[in-house]
Design a protein around this motif. Structure first.
Motif, mmCIF file in Angstrom:
data_model
loop_
_atom_site.group_PDB
_atom_site.id
_atom_site.type_symbol
_atom_site.label_atom_id
_atom_site.label_comp_id
_atom_site.label_asym_id
_atom_site.label_seq_id
_atom_site.Cartn_x
_atom_site.Cartn_y
_atom_site.Cartn_z
ATOM 1 N N LEU A 32 32.260 45.305 23.673
ATOM 2 C CA LEU A 32 31.842 44.355 24.853
ATOM 3 C C LEU A 32 30.847 43.405 23.880
ATOM 4 O O LEU A 32 30.812 42.081 24.434
ATOM 5 C CB LEU A 32 31.267 44.875 25.948
ATOM 6 C CG LEU A 32 32.062 45.825 26.761
ATOM 7 C CD1 LEU A 32 31.086 46.472 27.767
ATOM 8 C CD2 LEU A 32 33.054 44.662 27.547
ATOM 9 N N ALA A 33 30.320 43.718 22.841
ATOM 10 C CA ALA A 33 29.318 42.795 22.128
ATOM 11 C C ALA A 33 30.295 41.815 21.551
ATOM 12 O O ALA A 33 29.363 40.602 21.434
ATOM 13 C CB ALA A 33 28.544 43.612 21.434
ATOM 14 N N TYR A 34 31.175 41.853 21.200
ATOM 15 C CA TYR A 34 31.933 40.787 20.507
ATOM 16 C C TYR A 34 33.197 40.239 20.965
ATOM 17 O O TYR A 34 34.087 39.551 20.520
ATOM 18 C CB TYR A 34 32.456 41.741 19.083
ATOM 19 C CG TYR A 34 31.223 42.044 18.066
ATOM 20 C CD1 TYR A 34 30.376 41.227 17.487
ATOM 21 C CD2 TYR A 34 30.871 43.509 18.395
ATOM 22 C CE1 TYR A 34 29.561 41.584 16.583
ATOM 23 C CE2 TYR A 34 29.790 43.744 17.685
ATOM 24 C CZ TYR A 34 28.931 42.832 16.596
ATOM 25 O OH TYR A 34 28.058 43.253 15.830
ATOM 26 N N GLU A 35 33.063 40.513 22.339
ATOM 27 C CA GLU A 35 34.318 39.785 23.000
ATOM 28 C C GLU A 35 33.889 38.272 23.213
ATOM 29 O O GLU A 35 32.603 37.792 23.208
ATOM 30 C CB GLU A 35 34.272 40.312 24.491
ATOM 31 C CG GLU A 35 34.897 41.814 24.714
ATOM 32 C CD GLU A 35 36.538 41.819 24.149
ATOM 33 O OE1 GLU A 35 37.129 40.561 24.349
ATOM 34 O OE2 GLU A 35 36.717 42.757 23.988
ATOM 35 N N GLU A 36 35.027 37.376 23.121
ATOM 36 C CA GLU A 36 34.625 35.990 23.378
ATOM 37 C C GLU A 36 34.278 35.401 24.635
ATOM 38 O O GLU A 36 33.392 34.647 24.875
ATOM 39 C CB GLU A 36 36.189 35.163 22.948
ATOM 40 C CG GLU A 36 36.385 35.160 21.531
ATOM 41 C CD GLU A 36 35.591 34.415 20.592
ATOM 42 O OE1 GLU A 36 34.901 33.408 21.046
ATOM 43 O OE2 GLU A 36 35.521 34.878 19.458
ATOM 44 N N ASP A 37 34.666 36.170 25.593
ATOM 45 C CA ASP A 37 34.179 35.904 27.112
ATOM 46 C C ASP A 37 33.844 37.326 27.523
ATOM 47 O O ASP A 37 34.590 37.847 28.427
ATOM 48 C CB ASP A 37 35.309 35.335 27.917
ATOM 49 C CG ASP A 37 34.869 34.781 29.205
ATOM 50 O OD1 ASP A 37 33.591 35.077 29.588
ATOM 51 O OD2 ASP A 37 35.764 34.279 29.983
ATOM 52 N N PRO A 38 32.534 37.753 27.307
ATOM 53 C CA PRO A 38 32.153 39.074 27.833
ATOM 54 C C PRO A 38 32.267 39.209 29.379
ATOM 55 O O PRO A 38 32.218 40.289 30.024
ATOM 56 C CB PRO A 38 30.970 39.548 27.002
ATOM 57 C CG PRO A 38 30.397 38.162 26.535
ATOM 58 C CD PRO A 38 31.457 37.179 26.587
ATOM 59 N N ILE A 39 31.645 38.028 30.092
ATOM 60 C CA ILE A 39 31.581 38.078 31.509
ATOM 61 C C ILE A 39 32.796 38.362 32.148
ATOM 62 O O ILE A 39 32.735 39.197 33.105
ATOM 63 C CB ILE A 39 30.924 36.688 32.126
ATOM 64 C CG1 ILE A 39 29.720 36.549 31.157
ATOM 65 C CG2 ILE A 39 30.984 36.902 33.567
ATOM 66 C CD1 ILE A 39 28.930 35.314 31.530
ATOM 67 N N HIS A 40 34.061 37.549 31.488
ATOM 68 C CA HIS A 40 35.176 37.908 32.179
ATOM 69 C C HIS A 40 35.660 39.461 31.896
ATOM 70 O O HIS A 40 36.390 40.094 32.946
ATOM 71 C CB HIS A 40 36.230 37.170 31.533
ATOM 72 C CG HIS A 40 37.712 37.154 31.828
ATOM 73 N ND1 HIS A 40 38.163 37.123 33.131
ATOM 74 C CD2 HIS A 40 38.843 37.609 31.337
ATOM 75 C CE1 HIS A 40 39.366 37.236 33.413
ATOM 76 N NE2 HIS A 40 39.669 37.540 32.043
#
Length: 544
Positions: free
Chosen positions: A221-229
């Motif tokens: 999750l730390a390296y997702e482009e859009d973690p909120i989504h």
């Protein structure tokens, strides 16, 4: 085979390409076979951003740890059970180096039995077809793509497909992974995969998830482009409570995450390479209790990521203290201080500080002062030949930039006064051209000799010799004519002509080509003020 190597090279960033080269050199030195696998191959073929690199070796990668560290590669974590190294290459390139293995599950959710295997068997134990591909980096088969489950076709179709019917039963964390991939790529689950997913969710297979898998999913999750989504998708499916019972979207600082994305993009455009994973995790768990946060940190396999996460606040406070003290009393000192600080700390401080002075200095560091830096080299520097090819140029340019920041150079006079002692000496004159050789050299020497010789005065009249009379002394007539021809005009005019001499007729123009046995044609009449009649000398001799 070469097409996939070319695709890899154009899709990887320069830092990632250097990481691939560095790793394969270490592996080859230890006589192991290495493959680029998993999510890296999926992202290369699909065109999505390549978040990290996944490598598989046929052998034990734990034996390579010391060689990797000697090559400047940081080992951030070690999994002894799975024989996996978590690596960080220069340029913040994250990678995993795992042993090619086969897995056998005796009970659902329990750790599998690990057995070293070939790369073909390693691909069979993976989760989805799009992750079950490998690209050989070995000399004998470099560029060979191994795709036994036709994952490239599923990438083209944009669907997620499990490899076998027991995928969710054997490893329940694949339920979270399926939701995360579907939310990131906006790809649906294949029909049979969706049916197995629903059955696993209904039978509550997720209860058997391991702590190692939870820590791995939190790290992703730390390296997702859009973690909120992604967080919203996980919460909708009920998987967010699996990662932490008290975690929800209400515990997330959504506004700061949005500002983080903007700040990261700005710093990336300025040439910074950042590892924003710790900052993302900080804002994702900002409203969780310290106890819940500590529990999540214990499960993450990359220990360096956890340490950076824990030090964020303390590092930011220390930097803020320096920015408000004597170390940042002038713009030049502030520039030097921020240039040496970690970019991740600067970005975090910019997002969290409540001190207006600190915020303004960071803003100037990224905008106003860089506009001053873009003015270099100054016109006066170019005028004095202080240009980039000069070895001392970087230091001179840096000193000039700091003086401009502090306002110590406000006029052209001040700039020239500082730069003139630093200007290089004027260049020496160009060397003379090399001497000419051959015909050109002869022609040049002849022209120089003619230029140095005195010019003869024009003859008053070109008088041809009279009729030659054969006999004794007849040969003396020719030298007399030559002497008269070169005589000065005044001398010719003062010569007394005999009374019995006949006037000399005007000389006709010479023919184009006279025969060789014909007498020499008379020379053209030279211009003179008065006509002068010069008789030919009589030759003494007996008449025939």
């Amino acid at each position: 085979m070469a097409d996939y190597i070319y695709t890899m090279e154009i899709r990887l960033t320069p830092e990632q390409q250097r990481a691939v080269n560095a790793l394969q050199d270490v592996v080859r030195a230890n006589e192991m076979n290495v493959y680029l696998t998993g999510g890296a191959m999926r992202d290369i073929i699909s065109g999505f951003p390549i978040r990290d690199l996944d490598f598989s070796v046929q052998g034990n990668p734990l034996k390579l740890q010391k060689d990797l560290e000697r090559a400047g590669i940081a080992v951030q974590g070690v999994d002894d059970d799975l024989k996996t190294l978590y690596l960080m290459f220069p340029g913040n390139v994250r990678a995993e180096l795992a042993m090619a293995r086969s897995e056998r599950y005796d009970k659902p959710g329990k750790p599998p039995q690990i057995v070293p295997s070939t790369i073909a068997e390693d691909l069979r134990r993976r989760d989805f077809t799009v992750n079950a591909m490998a690209l050989s980096l070995n000399p004998g088969s470099r560029g060979l793509l191994m795709d036994p489950f036709n994952g490239a076709a599923d990438i083209e179709a944009k669907v997620l497909r499990i490899l076998h019917n027991y995928a969710f039963l054997e490893e329940p964390s694949r339920l979270i992974r399926a939701t995360r991939f579907a939310a990131r790529f906006h790809w649906p689950l294949e029909e049979r995969t969706q049916a197995r997913y629903d059955a696993a969710k209904e039978n509550n297979y997720i209860e058997n998830i391991s702590d190692r898998a939870i820590g791995y999913e939190v790290e992703q999750l730390a390296y997702e482009e859009d973690p909120i989504h992604i967080i919203k998708a996980l919460e909708k499916e009920g998987w967010l409570k699996v990662l932490n019972p008290h975690w929800s979207t209400a515990k997330i600082d959504t506004a700061e995450l949005g500002q983080l994305a903007k700040g990261r993009q700005q710093m990336t455009e300025l040439g910074y390479t950042l590892d924003t994973g710790p900052t993302v995790l900080y804002f994702l768990t900002k409203r969780l209790s310290d106890h819940d946060t500590a529990d999540m940190q214990k499960l993450i396999p990359r220990r360096d990521l956890v340490e950076s996460w824990r030090r964020l606040e303390s590092d930011a406070k220390e930097l803020a203290k320096k920015l408000t003290g004597k170390e940042a009393a002038t713009p030049s000192r502030t520039w030097e201080l921020l240039s040496k600080a970690k970019p991740e700390t600067i970005l975090f401080l910019e997002l969290t500080t409540r001190q207006q002075a600190v915020e303004q200095k960071i803003k100037n560091f990224f905008t106003k002062w860089r506009q001053v830096q873009q003015k270099l080299p100054l016109p006066e520097m170019t005028e004095l030949r202080i240009t980039p090819p000069l070895p001392e140029y970087p230091k001179i340019a840096h000193d000039v930039f700091l003086m401009l920041l502090d306002g110590k150079m406000r006029s052209r006079t001040e700039i020239l006064k500082y730069l003139k002692p630093l200007a290089p000496p004027p260049p020496p004159p160009p060397p003379p051209p090399p001497p000419k050789r051959g015909r050109a050299a002869k022609a040049q020497l002849q022209a120089q000799s003619q230029a140095k010789a005195p010019t003869a005065a024009p003859a008053a009249a070109a008088v041809p010799a009279g009729k030659k009379r054969k006999g004794k002394g007849g040969e003396a007539a020719a030298p007399a004519v030559a002497a008269v021809a070169v005589a000065p005009p005044r001398a010719v005019a003062s010569a007394k002509a005999p009374a019995a001499s006949k006037p000399v007729a005007a000389a006709p123009k010479p023919a184009a080509a006279a025969p060789s046995n014909s007498p020499k044609p008379p020379e053209p009449k030279a211009k003179a003020k008065a006509k002068v009649q010069v008789p030919a000398k009589k030759t003494k001799g007996k008449k025939k």
